[in-house]
Enzyme design. Structure first.
Site, PDB file in Angstrom:
ATOM      1  N   HIS A  12       0.808  -1.224   0.000  1.00  0.00           N
ATOM      2  CA  HIS A  12       0.000   0.000   0.000  1.00  0.00           C
ATOM      3  C   HIS A  12       0.842   1.275   0.000  1.00  0.00           C
ATOM      4  O   HIS A  12       0.317   2.374  -0.179  1.00  0.00           O
ATOM      5  CB  HIS A  12      -0.947   0.004   1.211  1.00  0.00           C
ATOM      6  CG  HIS A  12      -2.296   0.581   0.906  1.00  0.00           C
ATOM      7  ND1 HIS A  12      -2.511   1.565  -0.028  1.00  0.00           N
ATOM      8  CD2 HIS A  12      -3.520   0.293   1.424  1.00  0.00           C
ATOM      9  CE1 HIS A  12      -3.787   1.867  -0.068  1.00  0.00           C
ATOM     10  NE2 HIS A  12      -4.426   1.102   0.793  1.00  0.00           N
TER      11      HIS A  12
ATOM     12  N   ASP B  94      -2.119   1.739  -4.879  1.00  0.00           N
ATOM     13  CA  ASP B  94      -3.396   2.124  -4.293  1.00  0.00           C
ATOM     14  C   ASP B  94      -4.449   1.041  -4.538  1.00  0.00           C
ATOM     15  O   ASP B  94      -4.327   0.220  -5.453  1.00  0.00           O
ATOM     16  CB  ASP B  94      -3.880   3.446  -4.887  1.00  0.00           C
ATOM     17  CG  ASP B  94      -2.963   4.602  -4.542  1.00  0.00           C
ATOM     18  OD1 ASP B  94      -2.330   4.554  -3.467  1.00  0.00           O
ATOM     19  OD2 ASP B  94      -2.871   5.550  -5.349  1.00  0.00           O
TER      20      ASP B  94
END
Length: 427
Positions: free
Chosen positions: A399, A403
């Site tokens: 992350h 995204d």
């Protein structure tokens, strides 16, 4: 000479049918007793079936990829002897067979005789306890019921039935009733002693790498359902005409589809140097294949996977799996991956949350294929219910550099390609 009809035995609780994945014999072959006949695949495992008799192969049930129902004809073998003698009890059918059980005491009457007998008739029979070495009578039961009772330590003569034949339901009722009275089946295996195993060698390196991956990378996992009915039909068709080329599993199709999808999603085919703060996005796809070996998990690499067709991918996957499992993989075959795929095949579960192969930024985990009813267009503007083959695809991402939108967009594009697999041949 006579024909022995060998039927597919019950190879797993709840299994209704199995797929032929590899024949070890052909029509006309002379075989011996206990010689391997065929490998059958269920949704749980692949099982090698052996011949119960010696003779000559007369007929096979089907080709690789065909489904065979439990109890259906699998192989016909020409053997020496009388037909009735040979075929009296085909292997693993659900026809009633006799099983040893305690005999009635001398002069004991049957239920029917007792019903018509005068009051001065003999006392009601008493069943001998399990393991009694006295004379034995016969109890009707299917092979699978007899085997289950033996494993549970249950004396079938103690199981009451309506017609004298013991079925699984009768055995279930017996266990439920006697369970309430303290009955407990013996353990299937001996108790293992406690042991202390040192985490060393490859196992230690795996532990360290996985711990570092979870410690440094903020994982998130996205899961999507894919209809692979058309893909599976294409795979079966291609395998039927493959000649001397390797058998295609789902994995080459997945890798080909991933490679075709990545150019529009370059952020996933990348490695992140978190110390330097640099992400390197690669043009070529060096696909890591997570492979279980006796020594532990290894990740051999298919170099330039985007340049290989389905058959070439299948060949390279098989080669790398073999060198990894035999310990012959070179260091360059176990490093340099830009994206990893991890598959447990039929053990893949409904969904997984795979751990990223650091310093990569994503890992893809296909799960097992299941059949479920779905609403599909009927071509007339409405819908109909149809049985479809479905597979979930899990993708875990870093992350810090990927995204959720990126992961979802990639997976949806991959889903579109897998559900229309003919597009893979336009690459």
């Amino acid at each position: 000479m006579a024909d022995y009809i060998f039927r597919l035995p019950d190879i797993g609780e709840g299994i209704a049918e199995a797929e032929i994945v590899n024949w070890h014999v052909a029509v006309g072959d002379m075989i011996g007793e206990d010689q391997p006949l065929v490998d059958m695949m269920t949704d749980k495992a692949t099982v090698e079936i052996e011949s119960p008799v010696a003779g000559r192969i007369v007929r096979l049930a089907g080709a690789v990829g065909d489904q065979v129902s439990i109890g259906s004809e699998l192989v016909v073998i020409e053997v020496e002897g009388d037909t009735q003698e040979v075929a009296a009890e085909p292997v693993a059918t659900e026809q009633p067979v006799v099983c040893d059980a305690p005999a009635l005491p001398p002069n004991a009457s049957t239920n029917a005789e007792a019903a018509n007998a005068p009051e001065a008739s003999q006392p009601a029979p008493q069943s001998a306890p399990p393991g009694d070495s006295g004379a034995r009578a016969k109890v009707l039961a299917a092979p699978s019921v007899r085997a289950r009772a033996r494993d549970l330590g249950v004396d079938l003569s103690q199981v009451k039935t309506a017609d004298g034949r013991v079925r699984h339901g009768d055995l279930d009722s017996f266990l439920l009733y006697h369970g309430a009275q303290g009955y407990r089946a013996p353990s299937a295996g001996a108790i293992r002693p406690d042991e202390t195993v040192k985490v060393a060698g490859l196992r230690r390196r795996i532990a360290e790498k996985m711990a570092a991956s979870k410690r440094h990378i903020p994982h998130f996992t996205y899961v999507e359902e894919v209809d692979v009915t058309a893909l599976e039909a294409m795979r079966v068709e291609l395998n039927e005409g493959r000649g001397d080329r390797p058998r295609l599993t789902v994995l080459p199709f997945l890798i080909a589809a991933i490679c075709d999808t990545l150019p529009d999603h370059p952020m996933l085919n990348a490695r992140y140097d978190d110390e330097a703060g640099v992400v390197t996005r690669f043009g070529e796809v060096h696909m890591g294949i997570a492979t279980q070996t006796d020594a532990g998990l290894m990740v051999p690499v298919v170099r330039s996977a985007q340049a290989l067709n389905l058959w070439q991918l299948a060949t390279e996957i098989a080669r790398l799996a073999e060198v990894a499992r035999t310990g012959k993989a070179r260091s360059e075959e176990l490093s340099g991956s830009t994206l990893t795929i991890t598959s447990l095949g039929p053990l893949g579960g409904i969904a997984t949350t795979p751990v990223i192969n650091r310093p990569e930024v994503a890992i893809i985990g296909p799960n097992k294929i299941v059949e479920r009813p779905m609403f599909v267009p009927d071509g007339l503007g409405g819908e109909r219910i149809e049985k479809r083959k479905l597979m979930n695809i899990s993708i875990s991402c870093d992350h810090r550099v990927v995204d959720g939108w990126d992961a979802a967009s990639f997976t949806q594009a991959l889903k579109t390609l897998l559900e229309a697999p003919v597009r893979l041949f336009a690459r």
